[in-house]
Scaffold this active site. Structure first.
Site, PDB file in Angstrom:
ATOM      1  N   ARG A 153      11.799  -6.147   4.766  1.00  0.00           N
ATOM      2  CA  ARG A 153      11.525  -4.748   4.423  1.00  0.00           C
ATOM      3  C   ARG A 153      12.392  -3.751   5.194  1.00  0.00           C
ATOM      4  O   ARG A 153      12.685  -3.935   6.363  1.00  0.00           O
ATOM      5  CB  ARG A 153      10.047  -4.493   4.735  1.00  0.00           C
ATOM      6  CG  ARG A 153       9.601  -3.081   4.542  1.00  0.00           C
ATOM      7  CD  ARG A 153       8.118  -3.004   4.420  1.00  0.00           C
ATOM      8  NE  ARG A 153       7.412  -3.110   5.683  1.00  0.00           N
ATOM      9  CZ  ARG A 153       6.109  -2.910   5.807  1.00  0.00           C
ATOM     10  NH1 ARG A 153       5.379  -2.636   4.745  1.00  0.00           N
ATOM     11  NH2 ARG A 153       5.519  -3.003   6.981  1.00  0.00           N
ATOM     12  N   LYS A 160       0.831  -1.210   0.000  1.00  0.00           N
ATOM     13  CA  LYS A 160       0.000   0.000   0.000  1.00  0.00           C
ATOM     14  C   LYS A 160       0.866   1.262   0.000  1.00  0.00           C
ATOM     15  O   LYS A 160       0.628   2.190  -0.763  1.00  0.00           O
ATOM     16  CB  LYS A 160      -0.922   0.021   1.242  1.00  0.00           C
ATOM     17  CG  LYS A 160      -1.846  -1.181   1.363  1.00  0.00           C
ATOM     18  CD  LYS A 160      -2.817  -1.050   2.525  1.00  0.00           C
ATOM     19  CE  LYS A 160      -2.187  -1.048   3.911  1.00  0.00           C
ATOM     20  NZ  LYS A 160      -1.546  -2.330   4.299  1.00  0.00           N
ATOM     21  N   ARG A 169      -0.544  -8.622  13.704  1.00  0.00           N
ATOM     22  CA  ARG A 169      -1.067  -7.665  12.714  1.00  0.00           C
ATOM     23  C   ARG A 169      -1.956  -8.373  11.698  1.00  0.00           C
ATOM     24  O   ARG A 169      -2.992  -7.837  11.298  1.00  0.00           O
ATOM     25  CB  ARG A 169       0.103  -6.949  12.017  1.00  0.00           C
ATOM     26  CG  ARG A 169       0.729  -5.885  12.896  1.00  0.00           C
ATOM     27  CD  ARG A 169       2.179  -5.603  12.513  1.00  0.00           C
ATOM     28  NE  ARG A 169       2.304  -4.875  11.275  1.00  0.00           N
ATOM     29  CZ  ARG A 169       3.453  -4.814  10.580  1.00  0.00           C
ATOM     30  NH1 ARG A 169       4.531  -5.454  11.016  1.00  0.00           N
ATOM     31  NH2 ARG A 169       3.510  -4.122   9.484  1.00  0.00           N
ATOM     32  N   ARG A 209      11.350  -1.494  10.622  1.00  0.00           N
ATOM     33  CA  ARG A 209      10.314  -1.100  11.579  1.00  0.00           C
ATOM     34  C   ARG A 209      10.319  -2.026  12.789  1.00  0.00           C
ATOM     35  O   ARG A 209      10.527  -3.228  12.649  1.00  0.00           O
ATOM     36  CB  ARG A 209       8.936  -1.153  10.906  1.00  0.00           C
ATOM     37  CG  ARG A 209       8.667   0.046  10.050  1.00  0.00           C
ATOM     38  CD  ARG A 209       7.393  -0.075   9.272  1.00  0.00           C
ATOM     39  NE  ARG A 209       6.253  -0.604   9.995  1.00  0.00           N
ATOM     40  CZ  ARG A 209       5.029  -0.598   9.516  1.00  0.00           C
ATOM     41  NH1 ARG A 209       4.782  -0.090   8.312  1.00  0.00           N
ATOM     42  NH2 ARG A 209       4.034  -1.101  10.207  1.00  0.00           N
ATOM     43  N   ARG A 233      -9.424   0.935   9.104  1.00  0.00           N
ATOM     44  CA  ARG A 233      -9.067  -0.443   9.430  1.00  0.00           C
ATOM     45  C   ARG A 233     -10.167  -1.151  10.210  1.00  0.00           C
ATOM     46  O   ARG A 233     -10.016  -2.333  10.539  1.00  0.00           O
ATOM     47  CB  ARG A 233      -7.800  -0.447  10.286  1.00  0.00           C
ATOM     48  CG  ARG A 233      -6.512  -0.746   9.508  1.00  0.00           C
ATOM     49  CD  ARG A 233      -5.389  -0.597  10.492  1.00  0.00           C
ATOM     50  NE  ARG A 233      -4.199  -1.310  10.229  1.00  0.00           N
ATOM     51  CZ  ARG A 233      -3.094  -0.754   9.714  1.00  0.00           C
ATOM     52  NH1 ARG A 233      -3.096   0.488   9.316  1.00  0.00           N
ATOM     53  NH2 ARG A 233      -2.001  -1.473   9.597  1.00  0.00           N
TER      54      ARG A 233
HETATM   55  P1  AMP Z   1       0.900   0.522   9.223  1.00  0.00           P
HETATM   56  O1  AMP Z   1       2.097   1.366   8.975  1.00  0.00           O
HETATM   57  O2  AMP Z   1      -0.293   0.962   8.419  1.00  0.00           O
HETATM   58  O3  AMP Z   1       1.187  -0.955   9.080  1.00  0.00           O
HETATM   59  O4  AMP Z   1       0.489   0.750  10.757  1.00  0.00           O
HETATM   60  C1  AMP Z   1       1.381   0.436  11.807  1.00  0.00           C
HETATM   61  C2  AMP Z   1       0.612   0.300  13.111  1.00  0.00           C
HETATM   62  O5  AMP Z   1      -0.028   1.546  13.430  1.00  0.00           O
HETATM   63  C3  AMP Z   1      -0.517  -0.714  13.111  1.00  0.00           C
HETATM   64  O6  AMP Z   1      -0.059  -2.037  13.362  1.00  0.00           O
HETATM   65  C4  AMP Z   1      -1.398  -0.171  14.228  1.00  0.00           C
HETATM   66  O7  AMP Z   1      -0.822  -0.437  15.503  1.00  0.00           O
HETATM   67  C5  AMP Z   1      -1.322   1.328  13.998  1.00  0.00           C
HETATM   68  N1  AMP Z   1      -2.332   1.808  13.043  1.00  0.00           N
HETATM   69  C6  AMP Z   1      -2.107   2.376  11.826  1.00  0.00           C
HETATM   70  N2  AMP Z   1      -3.257   2.722  11.234  1.00  0.00           N
HETATM   71  C7  AMP Z   1      -4.255   2.357  12.079  1.00  0.00           C
HETATM   72  C8  AMP Z   1      -5.667   2.428  12.025  1.00  0.00           C
HETATM   73  N3  AMP Z   1      -6.313   2.954  10.964  1.00  0.00           N
HETATM   74  N4  AMP Z   1      -6.361   1.961  13.093  1.00  0.00           N
HETATM   75  C9  AMP Z   1      -5.754   1.450  14.171  1.00  0.00           C
HETATM   76  N5  AMP Z   1      -4.405   1.327  14.289  1.00  0.00           N
HETATM   77  C10 AMP Z   1      -3.660   1.778  13.254  1.00  0.00           C
END
Ligand code: AMP
Length: 215
Positions: A126, A13, A172, A161, A87
């Site tokens: 990654r 994404k 996740r 990360r 989400r």
């Molecule tokens: P991402 O970079 O999108 O994989 O997000 C990393 C982490 O941020 C996720 O595993 C969640 O802990 C938190 N996070 C990001 N976006 C959301 C969302 N829309 N709702 C809830 N938690 C989020």
């Protein structure tokens, strides 16, 4: 044009959102990036979400909806790419209401389909450029051998990360299947859903997204 990129962690994404920014002047809104920034700068909210994020769990709807609400008050550019938001179903309802409040519409939801084995392999390989955020992958897009980022040209530190490890990834993925995957049906029923093969080469995926948006 406002669109959502929907898919599990590691579906690509972020990579595709950055391409859409470059090619269409759209603005990427990644709640993950916003939360990582808050965490790195040590704000009160950042401290509150740090452990939740590292464990791979979702932070509260209230926090992420607040972050998106703030961004919608600003410049809309060539439209928004929602990356990693919504989400949950309450987040999806909130996004609809926020867009309506700004007289804006949601034009497409792109589901990026990938299989789980590929996700684990992708995520554990990654890294990102510490300077510009360009995403690299040991398997499909290795860091240039001269150590300089191909996007910004800097010899930056390439970071992994904190949540890109197998244990957090399992959580996740579970969060994705329990709370986020119902959005596929939600947007299908609304008539907004388009699906692309997220496992293809980066440019091929970009082509499928372009066809889904323009075709
Ligand atoms: P991402 O970079 O999108 O994989 O997000 C990393 C982490 O941020 C996720 O595993 C969640 O802990 C938190 N996070 C990001 N976006 C959301 C969302 N829309 N709702 C809830 N938690 C989020």
């Amino acid at each position: 044009m406002n669109i959502i990129l929907l898919g599990p962690p590691g579906a690509g994404k972020g990579t595709q959102a950055r391409k859409l920014e470059d090619e269409r002047g759209m603005i990427q809104l990644s709640t993950g990036d916003m939360l990582r920034e808050a965490k790195a700068s040590g704000t009160e909210m950042g401290q509150k979400v740090a452990a939740i994020m590292d464990a791979g769990e979702l932070v509260t709807d209230e926090i992420v909806i607040g972050l998106i609400e703030e961004k919608l008050e600003g410049d809309h550019g060539g439209g928004f790419i929602f990356d990693g938001f919504p989400r949950t179903l309450p987040q999806a309802d909130a996004l609809g209401a926020l867009l309506a409040k700004h007289g804006a519409t949601l034009d497409a939801v792109i589901e990026m389909q990938v299989d789980d084995d590929a996700l684990v392999a992708r995520i554990t390989a990654r890294s990102t450029c510490g300077n510009c955020g360009e995403v690299y992958n040991d398997l499909s897009k290795p860091i240039p051998t001269d150590g300089k980022c191909s996007n910004c040209g800097q010899a930056a530190e390439f970071k992994r990360r904190a949540d890109d490890n197998e244990e957090s990834l399992r959580t996740r993925l579970m969060e994705y299947y329990k709370k986020t995957s119902p959005l596929i049906g939600y947007y299908y029923a609304k008539g907004d859903l388009k699906s692309v093969d997220g496992l293809a080469e980066i440019d091929e995926v970009a082509g499928s997204i372009a066809t889904a948006l323009d075709g």
